[in-house]
Design a protein around this motif. Structure first.
Motif, PDB file in Angstrom:
ATOM      1  N   UNK A   1      -8.579  27.523 -38.263  1.00  0.00           N
ATOM      2  CA  UNK A   1      -7.992  27.333 -39.585  1.00  0.00           C
ATOM      3  C   UNK A   1      -9.074  27.209 -40.654  1.00  0.00           C
ATOM      4  N   UNK A   2     -10.111  26.427 -40.371  1.00  0.00           N
ATOM      5  CA  UNK A   2     -11.201  26.271 -41.334  1.00  0.00           C
ATOM      6  C   UNK A   2     -11.943  27.590 -41.554  1.00  0.00           C
ATOM      7  N   UNK A   3     -12.108  28.370 -40.498  1.00  0.00           N
ATOM      8  CA  UNK A   3     -12.767  29.672 -40.638  1.00  0.00           C
ATOM      9  C   UNK A   3     -11.924  30.629 -41.471  1.00  0.00           C
ATOM     10  N   UNK A   4     -10.617  30.556 -41.323  1.00  0.00           N
ATOM     11  CA  UNK A   4      -9.749  31.421 -42.122  1.00  0.00           C
ATOM     12  C   UNK A   4      -9.811  31.038 -43.602  1.00  0.00           C
ATOM     13  N   UNK A   5      -9.958  29.761 -43.889  1.00  0.00           N
ATOM     14  CA  UNK A   5      -9.961  29.303 -45.273  1.00  0.00           C
ATOM     15  C   UNK A   5     -11.336  29.398 -45.936  1.00  0.00           C
ATOM     16  N   UNK A   6     -12.413  29.071 -45.190  1.00  0.00           N
ATOM     17  CA  UNK A   6     -13.753  28.992 -45.785  1.00  0.00           C
ATOM     18  C   UNK A   6     -14.733  30.036 -45.255  1.00  0.00           C
ATOM     19  N   UNK A   7     -14.264  30.969 -44.441  1.00  0.00           N
ATOM     20  CA  UNK A   7     -15.144  31.964 -43.851  1.00  0.00           C
ATOM     21  C   UNK A   7     -15.701  31.471 -42.524  1.00  0.00           C
ATOM     22  N   UNK A   8     -16.266  32.377 -41.776  1.00  0.00           N
ATOM     23  CA  UNK A   8     -16.752  32.035 -40.432  1.00  0.00           C
ATOM     24  C   UNK A   8     -17.864  30.998 -40.480  1.00  0.00           C
ATOM     25  N   UNK A   9     -18.859  31.211 -41.317  1.00  0.00           N
ATOM     26  CA  UNK A   9     -19.991  30.282 -41.387  1.00  0.00           C
ATOM     27  C   UNK A   9     -19.572  28.965 -42.036  1.00  0.00           C
ATOM     28  N   UNK A  10     -18.871  29.035 -43.143  1.00  0.00           N
ATOM     29  CA  UNK A  10     -18.429  27.817 -43.828  1.00  0.00           C
ATOM     30  C   UNK A  10     -17.514  26.963 -42.970  1.00  0.00           C
ATOM     31  N   UNK A  11     -16.571  27.595 -42.312  1.00  0.00           N
ATOM     32  CA  UNK A  11     -15.663  26.865 -41.428  1.00  0.00           C
ATOM     33  C   UNK A  11     -16.391  26.232 -40.262  1.00  0.00           C
ATOM     34  N   UNK A  12     -17.385  26.936 -39.731  1.00  0.00           N
ATOM     35  CA  UNK A  12     -18.170  26.375 -38.631  1.00  0.00           C
ATOM     36  C   UNK A  12     -18.984  25.173 -39.080  1.00  0.00           C
ATOM     37  N   UNK A  13     -19.552  25.250 -40.278  1.00  0.00           N
ATOM     38  CA  UNK A  13     -20.336  24.121 -40.782  1.00  0.00           C
ATOM     39  C   UNK A  13     -19.456  22.898 -41.046  1.00  0.00           C
ATOM     40  N   UNK A  14     -18.270  23.118 -41.562  1.00  0.00           N
ATOM     41  CA  UNK A  14     -17.345  22.001 -41.771  1.00  0.00           C
ATOM     42  C   UNK A  14     -16.971  21.391 -40.426  1.00  0.00           C
ATOM     43  N   UNK A  15     -16.768  22.220 -39.430  1.00  0.00           N
ATOM     44  CA  UNK A  15     -16.460  21.731 -38.087  1.00  0.00           C
ATOM     45  C   UNK A  15     -17.607  20.895 -37.530  1.00  0.00           C
ATOM     46  N   UNK A  16     -18.843  21.314 -37.795  1.00  0.00           N
ATOM     47  CA  UNK A  16     -20.005  20.531 -37.344  1.00  0.00           C
ATOM     48  C   UNK A  16     -19.959  19.138 -37.966  1.00  0.00           C
ATOM     49  N   UNK A  17     -19.712  19.068 -39.262  1.00  0.00           N
ATOM     50  CA  UNK A  17     -19.670  17.771 -39.949  1.00  0.00           C
ATOM     51  C   UNK A  17     -18.547  16.906 -39.387  1.00  0.00           C
ATOM     52  N   UNK A  18     -17.367  17.475 -39.222  1.00  0.00           N
ATOM     53  CA  UNK A  18     -16.224  16.724 -38.704  1.00  0.00           C
ATOM     54  C   UNK A  18     -16.520  16.210 -37.292  1.00  0.00           C
ATOM     55  N   UNK A  19     -17.073  17.053 -36.453  1.00  0.00           N
ATOM     56  CA  UNK A  19     -17.362  16.654 -35.076  1.00  0.00           C
ATOM     57  C   UNK A  19     -18.431  15.572 -35.015  1.00  0.00           C
ATOM     58  N   UNK A  20     -19.499  15.724 -35.779  1.00  0.00           N
ATOM     59  CA  UNK A  20     -20.584  14.744 -35.748  1.00  0.00           C
ATOM     60  C   UNK A  20     -20.096  13.388 -36.271  1.00  0.00           C
ATOM     61  N   UNK A  21     -19.352  13.391 -37.359  1.00  0.00           N
ATOM     62  CA  UNK A  21     -18.830  12.132 -37.903  1.00  0.00           C
ATOM     63  C   UNK A  21     -17.860  11.493 -36.905  1.00  0.00           C
ATOM     64  N   UNK A  22     -17.004  12.286 -36.302  1.00  0.00           N
ATOM     65  CA  UNK A  22     -16.047  11.752 -35.331  1.00  0.00           C
ATOM     66  C   UNK A  22     -16.720  11.138 -34.116  1.00  0.00           C
TER      67      UNK A  22
END
Length: 132
Positions: free
Chosen positions: A59-80
């Motif tokens: 979902x994040x990749x569809x909204x923010x692009x492949x790289x942007x969505x992946x970077x947001x996922x990194x932040x979410x995972x690390x914080x979690x």
């Protein structure tokens, strides 16, 4: 027979120079998750017959692009993972003293960070294996 030296290695009690610091654990976590994110971006860019299986990442990749969505996922995972790892301190504070052993927060933190780091690194290597 005592195995207290094993507990000391993980908790840092008595062996502080061998216990990993929070910064070292965080660096391992970020490194493992970045390997996963980079491998995801590379594989999705090179192959058309694979897709991202995690709903949130997709979902994040569809909204923010492949790289942007992946970077947001990194932040979410690390914080979690960091919040989970540091929850050992909360458990220590809300439970009676005799319910949690000495060094529990440090041992829980270390185990959580290392387990997540290894898991994300494994996913990254597994993603790259799709290119073979």
């Amino acid at each position: 027979m005592s195995n207290s030296s094993v507990g000391d290695l993980w908790s840092g009690v008595g062996l502080p120079r061998l216990a990993p610091t929070r910064l070292q654990l965080l660096a391992l976590l970020v490194g493992g998750k970045l390997l996963d994110a980079v491998s995801t971006v590379v594989v999705l860019g090179l192959r058309d017959d694979v897709f991202e299986s995690v709903w949130l990442t997709r979902t994040l990749m569809a909204k923010f692009g492949t790289v942007g969505g992946s970077l947001i996922t990194v932040v979410v995972a690390v914080v979690g993972v960091a919040l989970l790892a540091e929850s050992g301190l909360l458990i220590r504070r809300v439970t009676p003293d005799d319910w949690t052993p000495d060094g529990y927060p440090a041992a829980f933190r270390t185990t959580t960070y290392l387990a997540a780091s290894v898991w994300y690194a494994y996913l990254g290597v597994n993603n790259f294996s799709l290119l073979l």
